[in-house]
Design an enzyme around this catalytic site. Sequence first.
Site, PDB file in Angstrom:
ATOM      1  N   ASP A 115       7.576  -4.063   6.331  1.00 35.69           N
ATOM      2  CA  ASP A 115       6.691  -4.458   7.425  1.00 35.69           C
ATOM      3  C   ASP A 115       7.251  -4.043   8.770  1.00 35.69           C
ATOM      4  OD1 ASP A 115       4.736  -5.880   5.780  1.00 35.69           O
ATOM      5  OD2 ASP A 115       6.468  -7.110   5.280  1.00 35.69           O
ATOM      6  N   SER A 122       0.817  -1.224   0.000  1.00 36.16           N
ATOM      7  CA  SER A 122       0.000   0.000   0.000  1.00 36.16           C
ATOM      8  C   SER A 122       0.847   1.268   0.000  1.00 36.16           C
ATOM      9  CB  SER A 122      -0.962  -0.017   1.193  1.00 36.16           C
ATOM     10  OG  SER A 122      -0.248  -0.056   2.408  1.00 36.16           O
ATOM     11  N   GLU A 168      11.083  -8.175  -4.999  1.00 40.48           N
ATOM     12  CA  GLU A 168      11.501  -6.943  -4.301  1.00 40.48           C
ATOM     13  C   GLU A 168      12.989  -7.004  -3.955  1.00 40.48           C
ATOM     14  OE1 GLU A 168       7.353  -5.633  -2.109  1.00 40.48           O
ATOM     15  OE2 GLU A 168       8.634  -7.070  -1.107  1.00 40.48           O
ATOM     16  N   LYS A 181      10.443  -7.611   5.096  1.00 44.02           N
ATOM     17  CA  LYS A 181       9.534  -7.332   3.998  1.00 44.02           C
ATOM     18  C   LYS A 181       8.862  -8.644   3.566  1.00 44.02           C
ATOM     19  CE  LYS A 181      10.547  -4.813   0.483  1.00 44.02           C
ATOM     20  NZ  LYS A 181       9.153  -4.340   0.496  1.00 44.02           N
ATOM     21  N   GLY A 182       7.824  -8.478   2.754  1.00 43.62           N
ATOM     22  CA  GLY A 182       7.189  -9.663   2.191  1.00 43.62           C
ATOM     23  C   GLY A 182       5.789  -9.906   2.701  1.00 43.62           C
ATOM     24  N   GLY A 183       5.285  -8.973   3.524  1.00 46.22           N
ATOM     25  CA  GLY A 183       3.903  -9.091   3.991  1.00 46.22           C
ATOM     26  C   GLY A 183       2.946  -9.227   2.817  1.00 46.22           C
ATOM     27  N   GLY A 184       3.313  -8.583   1.724  1.00 47.92           N
ATOM     28  CA  GLY A 184       2.457  -8.647   0.526  1.00 47.92           C
ATOM     29  C   GLY A 184       2.827  -9.791  -0.400  1.00 47.92           C
ATOM     30  N   ASP A 244      10.099   1.517  -1.958  1.00 49.01           N
ATOM     31  CA  ASP A 244       9.319   0.352  -1.549  1.00 49.01           C
ATOM     32  C   ASP A 244       8.876   0.540  -0.099  1.00 49.01           C
ATOM     33  OD1 ASP A 244       8.129  -2.138  -1.612  1.00 49.01           O
ATOM     34  OD2 ASP A 244       9.900  -3.194  -2.343  1.00 49.01           O
TER      35      ASP A 244
HETATM   36  C1  5RP Z   1       5.221  -6.550   0.029  1.00 48.77           C
HETATM   37  C2  5RP Z   1       5.997  -5.777   1.030  1.00 48.77           C
HETATM   38  C3  5RP Z   1       5.430  -4.484   1.478  1.00 48.77           C
HETATM   39  O1  5RP Z   1       6.320  -3.473   1.156  1.00 48.77           O
HETATM   40  C4  5RP Z   1       5.207  -4.538   2.969  1.00 48.77           C
HETATM   41  O2  5RP Z   1       4.340  -5.645   3.251  1.00 48.77           O
HETATM   42  C5  5RP Z   1       4.603  -3.242   3.490  1.00 48.77           C
HETATM   43  O3  5RP Z   1       3.320  -3.083   2.978  1.00 48.77           O
HETATM   44  P1  5RP Z   1       2.440  -1.788   3.258  1.00 48.77           P
HETATM   45  O4  5RP Z   1       3.115  -0.639   2.582  1.00 48.77           O
HETATM   46  O5  5RP Z   1       1.110  -2.149   2.629  1.00 48.77           O
HETATM   47  O6  5RP Z   1       2.353  -1.594   4.740  1.00 48.77           O
HETATM   48  O7  5RP Z   1       7.064  -6.154   1.466  1.00 48.77           O
HETATM   49  O8  5RP Z   1       5.806  -7.807  -0.243  1.00 48.77           O
END
Ligand code: 5RP
Length: 225
Positions: free
Chosen positions: A87, A31, A106, A97-100, A84
């Site tokens: 998390d 996001s 990345e 990272k990697g929540g998404g 970028d």
């Molecule tokens: C996706 C990620 C995102 O950058 C991370 O999850 C942060 O997400 P957000 O900006 O929605 O808080 O690593 O793989």
Amino acid sequence: MKDLKNEKTLAAKEAVKYLSNGQIIGLGSGSSAYIAIAEIGELVKQGLDIKGVPTSEKTRELAESLNIPLLKIEEVDSIDMTIDGADEFTEDLQLIKGGGSFLLKEKVVASLSKAEIIITDSTKKVEFLGKFTVPIEVIPYAQNYVLAQLEKLNGTGKIRLVDGKPLITEQGNLLIDGDFGLIQDPVLLADELIRVVGVVEHGLFINIATRVIMGVDGGTLTFEK
Ligand code: 5RP
């Protein structure tokens, strides 16, 4: 109550100030990154001449919809700067990272980048990484083996599910969310994880970020090495 979207927007607006004509820009996922991409789209509309390298299909679609010129990863030897999200981050700029679920692309894009700018809201700064689990991308064949190895590293893991089914990454792999408690030595853990057979990559981004811009109420704070 904190307005996290506003904090992310403040951080994104600050990050895009580092863009200049002729640059190749890595476009993150999540996001916060999507807010930055919208800002970049606006600047491109006003005449900024950059080319983006997306870190996911979703990012590619968003950038295309905003008429941001794109390059494929195979077409670049180096990237000037990536924007970028993350998390979690520590003051010495280590990240989870990697929540998404896009950590592999990345990390490839970040590794090609001369500068990795991370934008976050004010909830992402921690003293020790690890409250957020560490995403670990594994080939499906090795999932049980990797889960067993995590226990040897004093951790536990769960296969990430979406709607009750294993999430499949863009590379056709699984994600294990690894819980190691608060991580005292992220450099060591990163090294141990990548040596487990079947692990393709993990979400500990060690010595990769060059700057973190964190949105706070009414402004931004910048952390640099
Ligand atoms: C996706 C990620 C995102 O950058 C991370 O999850 C942060 O997400 P957000 O900006 O929605 O808080 O690593 O793989």
